[in-house]
Design a protein around this motif. Structure first.
Motif, PDB file in Angstrom:
ATOM      1  N   HIS A 177     -30.506 -17.621 -35.427  1.00  0.00           N
ATOM      2  CA  HIS A 177     -29.434 -16.721 -35.788  1.00  0.00           C
ATOM      3  C   HIS A 177     -28.897 -16.970 -37.203  1.00  0.00           C
ATOM      4  O   HIS A 177     -28.604 -16.017 -37.936  1.00  0.00           O
ATOM      5  CB  HIS A 177     -28.180 -17.076 -34.964  1.00  0.00           C
ATOM      6  CG  HIS A 177     -28.258 -16.753 -33.330  1.00  0.00           C
ATOM      7  ND1 HIS A 177     -28.659 -17.733 -32.664  1.00  0.00           N
ATOM      8  CD2 HIS A 177     -28.214 -15.504 -33.086  1.00  0.00           C
ATOM      9  CE1 HIS A 177     -28.508 -17.248 -31.374  1.00  0.00           C
ATOM     10  NE2 HIS A 177     -28.255 -15.865 -31.645  1.00  0.00           N
ATOM     11  N   VAL A 178     -29.301 -18.022 -37.831  1.00  0.00           N
ATOM     12  CA  VAL A 178     -29.046 -18.544 -39.241  1.00  0.00           C
ATOM     13  C   VAL A 178     -29.977 -19.409 -39.583  1.00  0.00           C
ATOM     14  O   VAL A 178     -30.495 -20.286 -39.054  1.00  0.00           O
ATOM     15  CB  VAL A 178     -27.581 -19.268 -39.092  1.00  0.00           C
ATOM     16  CG1 VAL A 178     -26.976 -19.555 -40.605  1.00  0.00           C
ATOM     17  CG2 VAL A 178     -26.451 -18.392 -38.514  1.00  0.00           C
ATOM     18  N   THR A 233     -34.535 -16.122 -49.530  1.00  0.00           N
ATOM     19  CA  THR A 233     -33.451 -15.382 -48.718  1.00  0.00           C
ATOM     20  C   THR A 233     -33.824 -13.834 -48.901  1.00  0.00           C
ATOM     21  O   THR A 233     -33.840 -13.067 -47.784  1.00  0.00           O
ATOM     22  CB  THR A 233     -32.273 -15.714 -49.547  1.00  0.00           C
ATOM     23  OG1 THR A 233     -31.802 -17.024 -49.324  1.00  0.00           O
ATOM     24  CG2 THR A 233     -31.049 -14.845 -48.685  1.00  0.00           C
ATOM     25  N   GLY A 244     -34.755 -11.543 -45.633  1.00  0.00           N
ATOM     26  CA  GLY A 244     -34.156  -9.965 -45.578  1.00  0.00           C
ATOM     27  C   GLY A 244     -34.968  -8.925 -45.255  1.00  0.00           C
ATOM     28  O   GLY A 244     -34.745  -7.919 -44.571  1.00  0.00           O
ATOM     29  N   ARG A 263     -32.429  -9.643 -39.187  1.00  0.00           N
ATOM     30  CA  ARG A 263     -31.364 -10.055 -38.146  1.00  0.00           C
ATOM     31  C   ARG A 263     -30.864 -11.437 -38.456  1.00  0.00           C
ATOM     32  O   ARG A 263     -30.050 -12.007 -37.915  1.00  0.00           O
ATOM     33  CB  ARG A 263     -31.703  -9.805 -36.954  1.00  0.00           C
ATOM     34  CG  ARG A 263     -31.914  -8.264 -36.391  1.00  0.00           C
ATOM     35  CD  ARG A 263     -32.141  -8.084 -34.904  1.00  0.00           C
ATOM     36  NE  ARG A 263     -32.236  -6.649 -34.440  1.00  0.00           N
ATOM     37  CZ  ARG A 263     -32.377  -6.075 -33.358  1.00  0.00           C
ATOM     38  NH1 ARG A 263     -32.449  -7.106 -32.378  1.00  0.00           N
ATOM     39  NH2 ARG A 263     -32.391  -4.909 -33.203  1.00  0.00           N
ATOM     40  N   ALA A 309     -29.282 -14.139 -40.493  1.00  0.00           N
ATOM     41  CA  ALA A 309     -28.265 -14.435 -41.572  1.00  0.00           C
ATOM     42  C   ALA A 309     -28.499 -15.715 -42.325  1.00  0.00           C
ATOM     43  O   ALA A 309     -29.393 -16.731 -41.765  1.00  0.00           O
ATOM     44  CB  ALA A 309     -26.906 -14.529 -41.098  1.00  0.00           C
ATOM     45  N   LEU A 339     -25.140 -14.419 -46.712  1.00  0.00           N
ATOM     46  CA  LEU A 339     -23.796 -14.062 -46.453  1.00  0.00           C
ATOM     47  C   LEU A 339     -22.626 -15.133 -46.600  1.00  0.00           C
ATOM     48  O   LEU A 339     -21.487 -14.961 -46.875  1.00  0.00           O
ATOM     49  CB  LEU A 339     -23.806 -13.781 -44.855  1.00  0.00           C
ATOM     50  CG  LEU A 339     -24.310 -12.263 -44.585  1.00  0.00           C
ATOM     51  CD1 LEU A 339     -24.324 -12.231 -42.890  1.00  0.00           C
ATOM     52  CD2 LEU A 339     -23.546 -11.161 -45.140  1.00  0.00           C
ATOM     53  N   VAL A 383     -21.362 -16.812 -40.617  1.00  0.00           N
ATOM     54  CA  VAL A 383     -22.566 -15.836 -41.072  1.00  0.00           C
ATOM     55  C   VAL A 383     -23.118 -15.185 -39.985  1.00  0.00           C
ATOM     56  O   VAL A 383     -23.652 -14.238 -39.830  1.00  0.00           O
ATOM     57  CB  VAL A 383     -23.339 -16.490 -42.127  1.00  0.00           C
ATOM     58  CG1 VAL A 383     -22.699 -16.879 -43.557  1.00  0.00           C
ATOM     59  CG2 VAL A 383     -24.041 -17.728 -41.494  1.00  0.00           C
ATOM     60  N   ALA A 384     -23.262 -15.969 -39.060  1.00  0.00           N
ATOM     61  CA  ALA A 384     -23.756 -15.706 -37.529  1.00  0.00           C
ATOM     62  C   ALA A 384     -23.159 -14.130 -37.316  1.00  0.00           C
ATOM     63  O   ALA A 384     -23.834 -13.523 -36.377  1.00  0.00           O
ATOM     64  CB  ALA A 384     -24.173 -16.672 -36.547  1.00  0.00           C
ATOM     65  N   GLY A 436     -21.826 -12.167 -38.825  1.00  0.00           N
ATOM     66  CA  GLY A 436     -21.947 -10.943 -39.975  1.00  0.00           C
ATOM     67  C   GLY A 436     -20.754 -11.089 -40.810  1.00  0.00           C
ATOM     68  O   GLY A 436     -20.670 -10.156 -41.766  1.00  0.00           O
ATOM     69  N   ALA A 469     -18.923 -12.632 -44.349  1.00  0.00           N
ATOM     70  CA  ALA A 469     -19.242 -13.430 -45.763  1.00  0.00           C
ATOM     71  C   ALA A 469     -18.328 -14.517 -45.579  1.00  0.00           C
ATOM     72  O   ALA A 469     -17.068 -14.323 -45.549  1.00  0.00           O
ATOM     73  CB  ALA A 469     -19.124 -12.416 -47.032  1.00  0.00           C
TER      74      ALA A 469
END
Length: 231
Positions: free
Chosen positions: A65-66, A82, A86, A91, A93, A115, A134-135, A137, A139
């Protein structure tokens, strides 16, 4: 690239990859995150990466997830990695966790798609909170970084140059003309000959697309070019 340093499987846990080129940092951070039992979802470290390229591969193959990313990494630095994550794993973060706190690095990381941006001096609770944010969504920034971001956002935008083709000396001449100075006074102020001032003024008129001094002076005042240069 390491896998699954965490313990038991937990389908509801936040899957995290740690990307840092220092083994001690990876080990310590993994232990810190795995020790957290309060709050949900629980954080589980599913892999580690020692370089930017390894971080990108981990984002694709381990599907976390992160990714918790340092900036200073071999192969690809954290910002480049990073950006690539992206592209290949949108998906996933990215949370920057780094010692680097310069404004340029913060905004470069944000432009690359990170994020969050937290400094390594942050406490356990702050890091876990940032990962969960961040997971989801959101910031998130550490306190010092947040002040930098807010300060940058509160600055008035730079005024675009209305006539970038003017040379510095032509601007000096135009500013004095806008202040109402005749060519002779402009020449004395700038240490130029009257003929040179006249030549500069002719160039100014041509570049501004105006036909006389009055129009040039009006343009300068409207553009904010009204402060004569120092003697």
């Amino acid at each position: 690239m390491g896998r699954e340093p965490g313990g038991e499987d937990d389908e509801d846990a936040l899957r995290v990859v740690l990307a840092d080129d220092h083994p001690v940092v990876r080990t310590g951070l993994a232990a810190l995150l795995e020790s957290v039992r309060d709050g949900t979802p629980r954080v589980r470290v599913v892999g580690v990466a020692a370089s930017g390229r390894e971080a990108v591969r981990a984002a694709v193959t381990l599907r976390p997830h992160v990714v918790v990313m340092d900036i200073r990494m071999p192969d690809l630095n954290g910002i480049e990695a990073t950006r690539e994550i992206g592209r290949v794993a949108p998906r996933v973060a990215v949370l920057m966790l780094t010692m680097v706190e310069e404004d340029d690095s913060v905004f470069a990381a944000m432009r690359a798609g990170a994020l969050g941006y937290v400094l390594k001096g942050a406490g356990q609770d702050e890091i876990v909170r940032a990962i969960r944010a961040v997971a989801a969504g959101e910031a998130i920034f550490g306190p010092g970084v947040a002040r930098r971001v807010l300060g940058q956002l509160s600055r008035p935008p730079d005024r675009p140059d209305p006539c970038p083709t003017l040379t510095p000396r032509e601007r000096d001449v135009l500013a004095l003309i806008a202040d109402g100075q005749p060519n002779s006074a402009v020449a004395t102020r700038l240490g130029l000959s009257p003929k040179t001032v006249s030549n500069h003024m002719s160039a100014v008129l041509a570049k501004l697309g105006v036909t006389d001094r009055a129009q040039a002076a009006a343009w300068a005042r409207e553009a904010g070019l009204t402060h004569p240069p120092d003697a």
